[in-house]
Motif scaffolding. Structure first.
Motif, PDB file in Angstrom:
ATOM      1  N   ARG A 131       2.851  15.035  -3.699  1.00 46.14           N
ATOM      2  CA  ARG A 131       3.325  14.151  -4.771  1.00 46.14           C
ATOM      3  C   ARG A 131       4.356  13.170  -4.243  1.00 46.14           C
ATOM      4  NH1 ARG A 131       7.430  12.877  -7.665  1.00 46.14           N
ATOM      5  NH2 ARG A 131       8.709  14.526  -6.790  1.00 46.14           N
ATOM      6  N   LEU A 175       7.836  19.479 -13.237  1.00 45.84           N
ATOM      7  CA  LEU A 175       6.897  18.630 -12.491  1.00 45.84           C
ATOM      8  C   LEU A 175       6.567  17.364 -13.279  1.00 45.84           C
ATOM      9  CD1 LEU A 175       4.911  17.971 -10.224  1.00 45.84           C
ATOM     10  CD2 LEU A 175       3.283  19.578 -11.241  1.00 45.84           C
ATOM     11  N   ARG A 208       9.533  15.101 -12.702  1.00 49.89           N
ATOM     12  CA  ARG A 208       9.581  14.568 -11.331  1.00 49.89           C
ATOM     13  C   ARG A 208       8.517  13.490 -11.091  1.00 49.89           C
ATOM     14  NH1 ARG A 208       9.060  20.020  -9.827  1.00 49.89           N
ATOM     15  NH2 ARG A 208       7.314  19.863  -8.377  1.00 49.89           N
ATOM     16  N   VAL A 225      -7.804  15.082 -10.037  1.00 51.28           N
ATOM     17  CA  VAL A 225      -6.939  16.232 -10.319  1.00 51.28           C
ATOM     18  C   VAL A 225      -7.419  16.938 -11.593  1.00 51.28           C
ATOM     19  CG1 VAL A 225      -4.592  16.948 -10.903  1.00 51.28           C
ATOM     20  CG2 VAL A 225      -4.956  15.251  -9.097  1.00 51.28           C
ATOM     21  N   LYS A 251      -1.726  -4.282   4.433  1.00 48.03           N
ATOM     22  CA  LYS A 251      -0.416  -3.748   4.031  1.00 48.03           C
ATOM     23  C   LYS A 251      -0.186  -3.906   2.536  1.00 48.03           C
ATOM     24  CE  LYS A 251       2.034  -3.400   8.280  1.00 48.03           C
ATOM     25  NZ  LYS A 251       0.745  -2.981   8.868  1.00 48.03           N
ATOM     26  N   GLN A 253       2.848   5.819  -6.006  1.00 47.17           N
ATOM     27  CA  GLN A 253       2.491   5.798  -7.429  1.00 47.17           C
ATOM     28  C   GLN A 253       1.352   6.781  -7.713  1.00 47.17           C
ATOM     29  OE1 GLN A 253       4.449   3.737  -9.155  1.00 47.17           O
ATOM     30  NE2 GLN A 253       3.491   3.307 -11.115  1.00 47.17           N
ATOM     31  N   TRP A 254       0.301   6.779  -6.856  1.00 48.00           N
ATOM     32  CA  TRP A 254      -0.800   7.694  -7.181  1.00 48.00           C
ATOM     33  C   TRP A 254      -0.480   9.145  -6.845  1.00 48.00           C
ATOM     34  CZ3 TRP A 254      -3.410   3.505  -4.137  1.00 48.00           C
ATOM     35  CH2 TRP A 254      -3.634   3.813  -2.800  1.00 48.00           C
ATOM     36  N   GLY A 255       0.477   9.362  -5.961  1.00 51.56           N
ATOM     37  CA  GLY A 255       0.981  10.734  -5.791  1.00 51.56           C
ATOM     38  C   GLY A 255       1.589  11.228  -7.100  1.00 51.56           C
ATOM     39  N   ASN A 256       2.331  10.362  -7.756  1.00 54.10           N
ATOM     40  CA  ASN A 256       2.961  10.741  -9.016  1.00 54.10           C
ATOM     41  C   ASN A 256       1.956  10.881 -10.161  1.00 54.10           C
ATOM     42  OD1 ASN A 256       5.793  11.084  -8.469  1.00 54.10           O
ATOM     43  ND2 ASN A 256       5.861   8.908  -7.961  1.00 54.10           N
ATOM     44  N   VAL A 257       0.943  10.026 -10.195  1.00 52.38           N
ATOM     45  CA  VAL A 257      -0.095  10.171 -11.221  1.00 52.38           C
ATOM     46  C   VAL A 257      -0.752  11.544 -11.086  1.00 52.38           C
ATOM     47  CG1 VAL A 257      -2.353   9.352 -12.017  1.00 52.38           C
ATOM     48  CG2 VAL A 257      -0.541   7.701 -11.538  1.00 52.38           C
ATOM     49  N   GLY A 258      -1.096  11.900  -9.841  1.00 52.55           N
ATOM     50  CA  GLY A 258      -1.672  13.226  -9.605  1.00 52.55           C
ATOM     51  C   GLY A 258      -0.718  14.331 -10.035  1.00 52.55           C
ATOM     52  N   GLY A 259       0.552  14.164  -9.736  1.00 56.34           N
ATOM     53  CA  GLY A 259       1.562  15.156 -10.108  1.00 56.34           C
ATOM     54  C   GLY A 259       1.710  15.289 -11.612  1.00 56.34           C
ATOM     55  N   TRP A 273      -5.412   4.845  -8.841  1.00 55.93           N
ATOM     56  CA  TRP A 273      -4.669   5.959  -9.439  1.00 55.93           C
ATOM     57  C   TRP A 273      -5.342   6.496 -10.693  1.00 55.93           C
ATOM     58  CZ3 TRP A 273      -0.591   1.918  -8.726  1.00 55.93           C
ATOM     59  CH2 TRP A 273      -0.288   1.184  -9.857  1.00 55.93           C
ATOM     60  N   TYR A 332      -8.944  20.912 -12.159  1.00 53.74           N
ATOM     61  CA  TYR A 332      -8.455  21.869 -13.168  1.00 53.74           C
ATOM     62  C   TYR A 332      -9.571  22.305 -14.105  1.00 53.74           C
ATOM     63  CZ  TYR A 332      -3.506  21.854 -12.006  1.00 53.74           C
ATOM     64  OH  TYR A 332      -2.309  22.045 -11.369  1.00 53.74           O
ATOM     65  N   ILE A 348       6.537   0.786  -9.218  1.00 53.34           N
ATOM     66  CA  ILE A 348       5.893  -0.532  -9.204  1.00 53.34           C
ATOM     67  C   ILE A 348       6.290  -1.402 -10.393  1.00 53.34           C
ATOM     68  CG2 ILE A 348       3.644  -1.689  -9.406  1.00 53.34           C
ATOM     69  CD1 ILE A 348       2.508   0.423  -7.535  1.00 53.34           C
ATOM     70  N   ALA A 404       2.029   1.855  -3.439  1.00 53.34           N
ATOM     71  CA  ALA A 404       0.916   2.291  -4.295  1.00 53.34           C
ATOM     72  C   ALA A 404       0.623   3.777  -4.050  1.00 53.34           C
ATOM     73  CB  ALA A 404      -0.325   1.447  -4.021  1.00 53.34           C
ATOM     74  N   VAL A 405       0.733   4.208  -2.789  1.00 50.97           N
ATOM     75  CA  VAL A 405       0.511   5.619  -2.455  1.00 50.97           C
ATOM     76  C   VAL A 405       1.502   6.510  -3.206  1.00 50.97           C
ATOM     77  CG1 VAL A 405       0.725   7.334  -0.599  1.00 50.97           C
ATOM     78  CG2 VAL A 405      -0.553   5.220  -0.198  1.00 50.97           C
ATOM     79  N   LEU A 408      -1.761  18.368  -3.033  1.00 51.08           N
ATOM     80  CA  LEU A 408      -1.358  17.004  -3.364  1.00 51.08           C
ATOM     81  C   LEU A 408       0.074  16.804  -2.894  1.00 51.08           C
ATOM     82  CD1 LEU A 408      -1.726  14.320  -5.169  1.00 51.08           C
ATOM     83  CD2 LEU A 408      -0.550  15.626  -6.929  1.00 51.08           C
ATOM     84  N   LEU A 451       2.045  20.038  -4.093  1.00 52.53           N
ATOM     85  CA  LEU A 451       1.458  20.867  -5.144  1.00 52.53           C
ATOM     86  C   LEU A 451       0.137  21.443  -4.670  1.00 52.53           C
ATOM     87  CD1 LEU A 451       1.791  18.200  -7.997  1.00 52.53           C
ATOM     88  CD2 LEU A 451       3.548  19.793  -7.187  1.00 52.53           C
ATOM     89  N   VAL A 508      -0.552  14.601 -13.947  1.00 50.29           N
ATOM     90  CA  VAL A 508      -1.745  15.258 -14.503  1.00 50.29           C
ATOM     91  C   VAL A 508      -1.668  16.770 -14.247  1.00 50.29           C
ATOM     92  CG1 VAL A 508      -4.267  15.453 -14.337  1.00 50.29           C
ATOM     93  CG2 VAL A 508      -3.187  13.191 -14.330  1.00 50.29           C
ATOM     94  N   SER A 509      -1.284  17.133 -13.033  1.00 51.61           N
ATOM     95  CA  SER A 509      -1.127  18.556 -12.713  1.00 51.61           C
ATOM     96  C   SER A 509      -0.074  19.198 -13.609  1.00 51.61           C
ATOM     97  CB  SER A 509      -0.754  18.710 -11.237  1.00 51.61           C
ATOM     98  OG  SER A 509      -0.449  20.046 -10.929  1.00 51.61           O
ATOM     99  N   LEU A 534       0.832  -1.205   0.000  1.00 56.43           N
ATOM    100  CA  LEU A 534       0.000   0.000   0.000  1.00 56.43           C
ATOM    101  C   LEU A 534       0.865   1.254   0.000  1.00 56.43           C
ATOM    102  CD1 LEU A 534      -2.678   1.503   0.206  1.00 56.43           C
ATOM    103  CD2 LEU A 534      -2.706   1.033   2.654  1.00 56.43           C
TER     104      LEU A 534
END
Lengths: 307, 307
Positions: B153, A219, A222, B209, B191, A201-207, B202, B213, A228, A198-199, B151, B161, A209-210, A195
């Protein structure tokens, strides 16, 4: 309505680092051409495949499998002939099967007077993908049909978003000629992930898209971190770590595996850096005697189109 | 420079459905007040906590723990007195400990002539969070200090962000008075998660996100799907499924658990729907005799501020 059409269907890159199974984008001007014409016997026939030796059986080729899905939905008995001119070696990770799936349904939709929306075409094209990779993926056919960057938010129900394309974003791809089958590349992935990972990974997906919305190139770079899939799949790709390190050193925003590989792609801000990286990638594989093809383009804002 | 300051520190909601551990937003006008003044003996002293019986020990209270982290970084021996007026019951899932952590460091930074940037303040405030939940979380203190939607990231390096706030987005929160400790709420999570389920998560983070926008309210709602944490944590919250179903029926865009619960929050487009949902939530808990507090506001574009 025309009886004959010629289209261009771009190559695409799925996953885009962090966005395994959801993100994808189209290349600009790199892909395949297809000529499709109506025929009167109600059959789907592949007359010729130029470039590579691929199955002409309409029950196997993704162009005709996807085309059949569209015809079934339309309740049409119209027949079509296909001539496909491929320019990218199969098994590249650059969505060549998707180019045919998407090209086939796009061409038929035009020749039938556009009964379907682009989103509906995605669903038919996914049937072509299912024929080659067991699962009806949308992460390549979506950017192919809709252009630019796409996000498959959900498969059930299918919900595909298009994301903005920063003006100066360039992609470089190298396709080393080693075989990595999509089904094998899937098989080696772990079925479960931590988990906490995975967190990330989805932080980066959000980043990511932003970053696309903000045209924030740094960004975008980064956020192209894949904690994964890349660590597992990269072992199938010779020179992966070396090529990636060198790309970043030469100014790439980020670098990751194109689709399920073995192609590697890098993002750059501006054409100059992208070209430098293209040369570097070519040299790296030449040095070790692995045949490799390299490509460079902007992100293809437009997807499949009439030419 | 002033010797004394009065600030308002908003309540915050972390996770926001799909964005476990990365997304968060601030409420508007709902939160706590804090008066901080310089003192000459070099000590950090909590004079009074109004509203609830909370620890005044400066080594335990998140306001002073976070404040000490800032002072250490500044190499300052300045002392400060704190009076904290809390309005939200502790253990709500609405980031009350974060309100104090963030409030403390914001106030000190102002009184010391702003030696630190808001991003640096996030790092100090995270020390306060660490004191109460073992891990230095940023998903509440970030929206608290930066305002709006944030977010996280990446934690290493810390990269936060800020995301756009759609004009008509309202939040309703209900806090049923049952105790769910953050540490317990963490413990019951698995876990490991299925990769296929993580992919769904994700996809939704990317969708949320994008929705922010685009000010696409419907997309925001569709993306608030949490397939990982909600199914497990909701069992700790009485009436969860019932309240959520009713909120969606009454027009909520989406509904999920606020932070680690037990509060439930819903997004609405416009104040009217948000108020209707607030009333419904209150009635639901009144009917079963569980004391509950309800809140409604716009998303707080501004974070902690001088009043």
């Amino acid at each position: 309505m025309f009886d004959k059409i010629k289209i261009f269907s771009p190559a695409t890159v799925a996953n885009v680092g962090c966005g395994y199974d959801v993100l994808g984008f189209a290349l600009d001007g790199i892909g395949e051409e297809m000529e499709v014409s109506k025929r009167n016997d109600g059959k789907l026939v592949i007359d010729e495949i130029i470039g590579f030796d691929l199955p002409k059986d309409p029950l196997v080729n993704t162009a005709t499998v996807a085309a059949q899905a569209l015809l079934d939905a339309a309740g049409s008995k119209q027949g079509f002939s296909f001539t496909i001119k491929k320019t990218i070696n199969p098994g590249s990770g650059m969505g060549t099967s998707a180019s045919s799936s998407a090209g086939g349904v796009f061409a038929l939709n035009e020749l039938l007077g556009r009964p379907f929306t682009p989103s509906q075409l995605v669903e038919f094209a996914m049937e072509g993908e299912k024929a080659v990779s067991k699962k009806a993926h949308a992460d390549n056919v979506a950017p192919n049909l809709l252009g630019g960057f796409t996000l498959v938010r959900s498969y059930d129900p299918l919900d595909i978003l298009t994301l903005p394309v920063p003006e100066e974003l360039y992609v470089t791809v190298v396709h080393p000629q080693v075989e990595v089958k999509t089904t094998d590349a899937k098989k080696i992935l772990k079925k479960q992930v931590d988990l906490s990972v995975a967190v990330q990974q989805w932080g980066n997906v959000g980043g990511l898209v932003s970053g696309l919305y903000e045209s924030d190139y740094d960004l975008i770079g980064r956020s192209m971190v894949d904690v994964i899939v890349e660590p597992i799949r990269k072992i199938l790709i010779p020179l992966y770590d070396d090529v990636k390190a060198k790309a970043l050193e030469e100014g790439a925003l980020g670098c990751s595996i194109a689709g399920s590989g073995p192609s590697i792609f890098a993002f750059s801000k501006g054409e100059e850096t992208a070209l430098k990286i293209k040369n570097m990638m070519q040299v790296k594989y030449d040095e070790v005697g692995i045949l490799a093809y390299t490509y460079m383009s902007k992100i293809g804002k437009e997807g499949v189109r009439i030419i």
